[in-house]
Design a protein around this motif. Sequence first.
Motif, PDB file in Angstrom:
ATOM      1  N   CYS A 141       8.396   2.591  -1.581  1.00  0.00           N
ATOM      2  CA  CYS A 141       8.204   3.966  -2.074  1.00  0.00           C
ATOM      3  C   CYS A 141       9.520   4.728  -2.113  1.00  0.00           C
ATOM      4  O   CYS A 141       9.582   5.817  -2.678  1.00  0.00           O
ATOM      5  N   CYS A 168      11.354   0.257   2.248  1.00  0.00           N
ATOM      6  CA  CYS A 168      10.110   0.885   1.815  1.00  0.00           C
ATOM      7  C   CYS A 168      10.130   0.930   0.293  1.00  0.00           C
ATOM      8  O   CYS A 168      11.022   1.566  -0.295  1.00  0.00           O
ATOM      9  N   CYS A 185       4.237   0.225   2.542  1.00  0.00           N
ATOM     10  CA  CYS A 185       4.780  -0.276   1.277  1.00  0.00           C
ATOM     11  C   CYS A 185       5.928  -1.257   1.511  1.00  0.00           C
ATOM     12  O   CYS A 185       6.672  -1.559   0.576  1.00  0.00           O
ATOM     13  N   LYS A 200       0.823  -1.218   0.000  1.00  0.00           N
ATOM     14  CA  LYS A 200       0.000   0.000   0.000  1.00  0.00           C
ATOM     15  C   LYS A 200       0.849   1.257   0.000  1.00  0.00           C
ATOM     16  O   LYS A 200       1.996   1.244   0.459  1.00  0.00           O
ATOM     17  N   GLU A 201       0.246   2.340  -0.470  1.00  0.00           N
ATOM     18  CA  GLU A 201       0.902   3.641  -0.358  1.00  0.00           C
ATOM     19  C   GLU A 201       0.185   4.451   0.704  1.00  0.00           C
ATOM     20  O   GLU A 201      -0.965   4.844   0.523  1.00  0.00           O
ATOM     21  N   GLY A 202       0.878   4.662   1.831  1.00  0.00           N
ATOM     22  CA  GLY A 202       0.282   5.487   2.879  1.00  0.00           C
ATOM     23  C   GLY A 202       0.789   6.908   2.806  1.00  0.00           C
ATOM     24  O   GLY A 202       0.040   7.859   2.964  1.00  0.00           O
ATOM     25  N   CYS A 203       2.095   7.048   2.581  1.00  0.00           N
ATOM     26  CA  CYS A 203       2.689   8.385   2.678  1.00  0.00           C
ATOM     27  C   CYS A 203       3.577   8.718   1.487  1.00  0.00           C
ATOM     28  O   CYS A 203       3.796   9.873   1.185  1.00  0.00           O
ATOM     29  N   ALA A 204       4.148   7.713   0.854  1.00  0.00           N
ATOM     30  CA  ALA A 204       5.110   7.893  -0.242  1.00  0.00           C
ATOM     31  C   ALA A 204       6.364   8.640   0.197  1.00  0.00           C
ATOM     32  O   ALA A 204       7.075   9.203  -0.621  1.00  0.00           O
ATOM     33  N   GLY A 235       8.400   7.257   3.079  1.00  0.00           N
ATOM     34  CA  GLY A 235       9.217   6.438   3.979  1.00  0.00           C
ATOM     35  C   GLY A 235       8.793   6.451   5.429  1.00  0.00           C
ATOM     36  O   GLY A 235       9.447   5.837   6.268  1.00  0.00           O
ATOM     37  N   ASP A 236       7.698   7.122   5.739  1.00  0.00           N
ATOM     38  CA  ASP A 236       7.314   7.291   7.142  1.00  0.00           C
ATOM     39  C   ASP A 236       6.373   6.218   7.683  1.00  0.00           C
ATOM     40  O   ASP A 236       6.342   5.992   8.890  1.00  0.00           O
ATOM     41  N   CYS A 237       5.566   5.579   6.811  1.00  0.00           N
ATOM     42  CA  CYS A 237       4.470   4.762   7.345  1.00  0.00           C
ATOM     43  C   CYS A 237       4.687   3.261   7.221  1.00  0.00           C
ATOM     44  O   CYS A 237       4.038   2.489   7.918  1.00  0.00           O
ATOM     45  N   GLY A 238       5.549   2.820   6.315  1.00  0.00           N
ATOM     46  CA  GLY A 238       5.847   1.390   6.191  1.00  0.00           C
ATOM     47  C   GLY A 238       4.779   0.556   5.502  1.00  0.00           C
ATOM     48  O   GLY A 238       4.934  -0.668   5.400  1.00  0.00           O
TER      49      GLY A 238
END
Lengths: 158, 289
Positions: free
Chosen positions: A62, A60, A50, A39-43, A45-48
């Motif tokens: 992204c 990540c 991906c 999934k793309e949460g933030c693009a 590197g902050d949310c993981g």
Amino acid sequence: MAKHHVTTTINGDPAEFLCETQQTLLDCLRDELGLTGSKEGCASGDCGACSVMLDGRLVCACLVLGVEAEGATIETIEGVAQGDELHPLQKHFLEDAALQCGVCTPGFIVAAKALLEHNPDPTETEARYWLAGNLCRCTGYDKIIKAVMNAAAEMRGA
Amino acid sequence: MSEIQFATPQTVKEAVKCLAGAKGKARVLAGGTDLLVQLRAGFVRPGLIVDIKHIPELRKVKREDGGFRIGAAVSGAELGANAAVKKAWPGVVEGLELIGSTQIQGRASLGGNLCNGSPAADSVPALIAAAATCHIAGPKGTREAKVEDIVSGPGKTTLKPGEFVVSFFLPKRPKRSGDAYLRLIPRTEMDIAVVGAGVSLALDSKGVCTEARVALGAVAPKAVLVKAAGKALVGTKVDDAALEAMAAACRDACKPIDDKRGTVAYRTKVAGVLAQRAARIALARATGE
Ligand SMILES: Cc1cc2nc3c(=O)[nH]c(=O)nc-3n(C[C@H](O)[C@H](O)[C@H](O)COP(=O)(O)OP(=O)(O)OC[C@H]3O[C@@H](n4cnc5c(N)ncnc54)[C@H](O)[C@@H]3O)c2cc1C
Ligand code: FES
Ligand code: FES
């Protein structure tokens, strides 16, 4: 310049795709290969959400360019279950109610699987630190950590 | 919008050639944990991206002259797994390992952390305290430079067009010496340093400090070597009075920004406190405690 033709291995199978330099590995997995589990949460590197394995390292997707996948070995959430047989982590995420909306779940499972391959018997603190790069908006984390600890115990045969 | 070219040179020579021949601005790609964020945000729009990770020298860690040569693109996860470097220069490894999450550690490099030019880059004060140097390649050949001379301000370096960092050299660890790096962040993980402090010191057989280097991050436009802070320790037994003199020198060297994560007064005070704590850890390591 024509698009890059990238040849890679994903979840054990050869795969190829075309991409432009600035497309991330996450874009390529989702948009070029239809592997939309990551999934793309933030693009950024902050949310993981991906999280994937690239040549045996948790990264990540992204923050990786699609072209960097040339010749590499990639493992994604789609490769975690063996056919219809869920991985212990997947089973425990379901049993322990470790997900609500589910956007963070593929990333957590890929990252937790990497943890258990690296350390089959983590303490809860080790698990929390390892997973600090995976954000969840819904669960409050406790159920996720419980699922990881339970899966780890099951995998150790405890 | 013109297309971005992509190159994967296999040798330093080839990389130099790629960078020199680029139409438009060329960018080196190591772990991409800064570069991809900047690309996505539209802060940078290079004509060429040169992935340096296929060059063997950039990925290797080896012993050299009693110290270590560390490839500029070696990731935090790779360096963290190197017991010899960790034993000799724990502060440097600590600095690199503090960067981001497990996922970021899989990619983030010393070269990228330095050349991105952030004043808060976590590995940089530790590298400066360690008196680390960089081996640089460029169109005019190779050169060596001190780590503290690479960054010139936020996001800016003294690297000339076409130059890139090939490797870092960590000198031989003297007897009875130790280093440490600490940072302060408002959270426990995944945050940018409000202050960072790296200290490296050596003692003689009587426990008197013979050399000391103190470097601070996030309190000025770039990481700074605080020479006066190091001097305050030399000739002492690193007792409380010496540590207070060192902290005072650190506070004097601070020209921090003022924001919601830390006011000027707070960052300045914390710089002294953190440097003292890092010095105590370095001292304990030097005495083998
Ligand atoms: C979620 C997240 C958390 C983070 N947390 C931290 C943190 O806690 N502390 C911290 O300090 N940083 C942090 N960072 C920033 C980043 O991860 C680090 O600065 C990292 O070390 C950059 O290394 P890289 O190899 O990924 O660099 P890249 O992104 O590949 O490169 C960064 C810059 O340096 C240039 N460059 C790279 N290598 C070289 C070289 N050898 N020679 C010349 N130029 C070069 C590139 O062209 C680019 O401009 C974080 C980033 C993210 C996304
Ligand atoms: S989408 Fe990659 S870390 Fe959030
Ligand atoms: S279950 Fe919704 S973000 Fe984690």
